[in-house]
Design a protein around this motif. Structure first.
Motif, PDB file in Angstrom:
ATOM      1  N   ASP A  49      -0.942  -8.847   6.445  1.00 44.53           N
ATOM      2  CA  ASP A  49      -2.013  -8.597   5.587  1.00 44.53           C
ATOM      3  C   ASP A  49      -3.316  -8.709   6.205  1.00 44.53           C
ATOM      4  O   ASP A  49      -4.239  -8.111   5.698  1.00 44.53           O
ATOM      5  N   ASN A  50      -3.369  -9.962   6.992  1.00 41.58           N
ATOM      6  CA  ASN A  50      -4.660 -10.105   7.281  1.00 41.58           C
ATOM      7  C   ASN A  50      -5.165  -9.075   8.214  1.00 41.58           C
ATOM      8  O   ASN A  50      -6.361  -8.607   8.342  1.00 41.58           O
ATOM      9  N   GLN A  64      -8.641  -6.867   7.953  1.00 44.19           N
ATOM     10  CA  GLN A  64      -9.636  -6.566   9.032  1.00 44.19           C
ATOM     11  C   GLN A  64      -9.986  -5.398   9.399  1.00 44.19           C
ATOM     12  O   GLN A  64     -11.134  -4.847   9.979  1.00 44.19           O
ATOM     13  N   ASN A  65      -8.966  -4.514   9.275  1.00 45.19           N
ATOM     14  CA  ASN A  65      -9.099  -3.127   9.897  1.00 45.19           C
ATOM     15  C   ASN A  65      -9.303  -2.071   9.033  1.00 45.19           C
ATOM     16  O   ASN A  65      -9.421  -0.737   9.385  1.00 45.19           O
ATOM     17  N   ILE A  66      -9.173  -2.198   7.774  1.00 47.68           N
ATOM     18  CA  ILE A  66      -9.090  -1.042   6.796  1.00 47.68           C
ATOM     19  C   ILE A  66     -10.571  -1.450   5.753  1.00 47.68           C
ATOM     20  O   ILE A  66     -10.278  -2.359   5.359  1.00 47.68           O
ATOM     21  N   PRO A 126     -12.544   0.531  -8.961  1.00 42.85           N
ATOM     22  CA  PRO A 126     -12.680  -0.609  -9.779  1.00 42.85           C
ATOM     23  C   PRO A 126     -11.271  -1.427  -9.617  1.00 42.85           C
ATOM     24  O   PRO A 126     -11.181  -2.871  -9.760  1.00 42.85           O
ATOM     25  N   ASP A 127     -10.154  -0.641  -9.504  1.00 40.55           N
ATOM     26  CA  ASP A 127      -8.700  -1.252  -9.287  1.00 40.55           C
ATOM     27  C   ASP A 127      -8.389  -1.777  -7.624  1.00 40.55           C
ATOM     28  O   ASP A 127      -7.272  -2.090  -7.380  1.00 40.55           O
ATOM     29  N   ALA A 128      -9.539  -1.949  -7.010  1.00 39.41           N
ATOM     30  CA  ALA A 128      -9.358  -2.210  -5.590  1.00 39.41           C
ATOM     31  C   ALA A 128      -8.616  -3.634  -5.282  1.00 39.41           C
ATOM     32  O   ALA A 128      -8.521  -4.504  -5.962  1.00 39.41           O
ATOM     33  N   THR A 129      -7.668  -3.655  -4.409  1.00 41.99           N
ATOM     34  CA  THR A 129      -6.925  -4.561  -4.008  1.00 41.99           C
ATOM     35  C   THR A 129      -6.876  -4.658  -2.579  1.00 41.99           C
ATOM     36  O   THR A 129      -7.177  -4.002  -1.828  1.00 41.99           O
ATOM     37  N   LYS A 130      -5.936  -5.922  -2.221  1.00 42.03           N
ATOM     38  CA  LYS A 130      -5.931  -6.144  -0.758  1.00 42.03           C
ATOM     39  C   LYS A 130      -4.893  -4.857  -0.264  1.00 42.03           C
ATOM     40  O   LYS A 130      -4.095  -4.374  -0.920  1.00 42.03           O
ATOM     41  N   PRO A 131      -5.669  -4.238   0.887  1.00 44.77           N
ATOM     42  CA  PRO A 131      -4.528  -3.122   1.396  1.00 44.77           C
ATOM     43  C   PRO A 131      -3.075  -3.681   1.573  1.00 44.77           C
ATOM     44  O   PRO A 131      -2.928  -4.806   2.209  1.00 44.77           O
TER      45      PRO A 131
END
Length: 179
Positions: free
Chosen positions: A2-3, A7-9, A15-20
């Motif tokens: 996840d980290n 860092q790379n994307i 509006p509904d953006a989340t962690k990739p």
């Protein structure tokens, strides 16, 4: 992972953006393509495509031993139905392994270690597979020769046909120069 994704994307501006997040999995030693969702809606939509088998995955593997040129393997994996079709693209002779095959694999189901279990079940394990390989024929330091080569699907929002490929690592071309 996840980290590394964060860092790379680039983060989505929606509006509904989340962690990739990956929307499917690859076994740890498998190389190649992975679909990542960057919004809640895309993660849900892509998961639905996988659930409904609307994403076609193609893998390349190097297998050991003499092999029938094409076929379907339908051996259960973890007591669940599992189906894989395969096609041998090229075979070369090997002093250590007798034969090495470049195989195109298309899983029809998505069970954990499915391709590795299926190929081992027909006595053609994947080169470098320490878990499902043949004792005494495990190579050290080269990794597993299994690569997620292509993904084909219709984009869940634009309805455009998406087809992406990722060429395998050069360790494959050392065995099969025509790649």
């Amino acid at each position: 992972m996840d980290n590394a994704l964060e860092q790379n994307i680039t983060k989505s501006s929606l509006p509904d953006a989340t962690k990739p997040r990956p929307v499917h999995r690859l076994d740890f030693p498998t190389t190649g393509l992975l679909i990542i969702g960057k919004t809640s809606a895309s993660i849900l939509a892509l998961n639905k495509l996988f659930e409904n088998k609307k994403i076609q995955k193609t893998y390349l593997a190097v297998t050991i031993g003499e092999m029938i040129k094409k076929g379907t393997i339908n051996t259960n994996v973890d007591n669940k139905e599992a189906f894989t079709t395969y096609n041998v693209l090229k075979t070369v002779t090997s002093n250590k392994f007798n034969y090495l095959n470049l195989v195109k694999l298309e899983p029809k189901t998505g069970r954990k270690h499915q391709l590795r279990v299926h190929l081992s079940s027909i006595n053609n394990p994947i080169l470098g597979d320490a878990k499902y390989g043949i004792p005494g024929k495990i190579i050290k330091g080269k990794g597993l020769y299994l690569h997620a080569y292509s993904l084909d699907f219709t984009h869940p929002f634009t309805n455009k046909k998406i087809s992406v490929t990722k060429e395998p690592h050069n360790k494959y071309t050392k065995i099969f120069p025509m790649l």
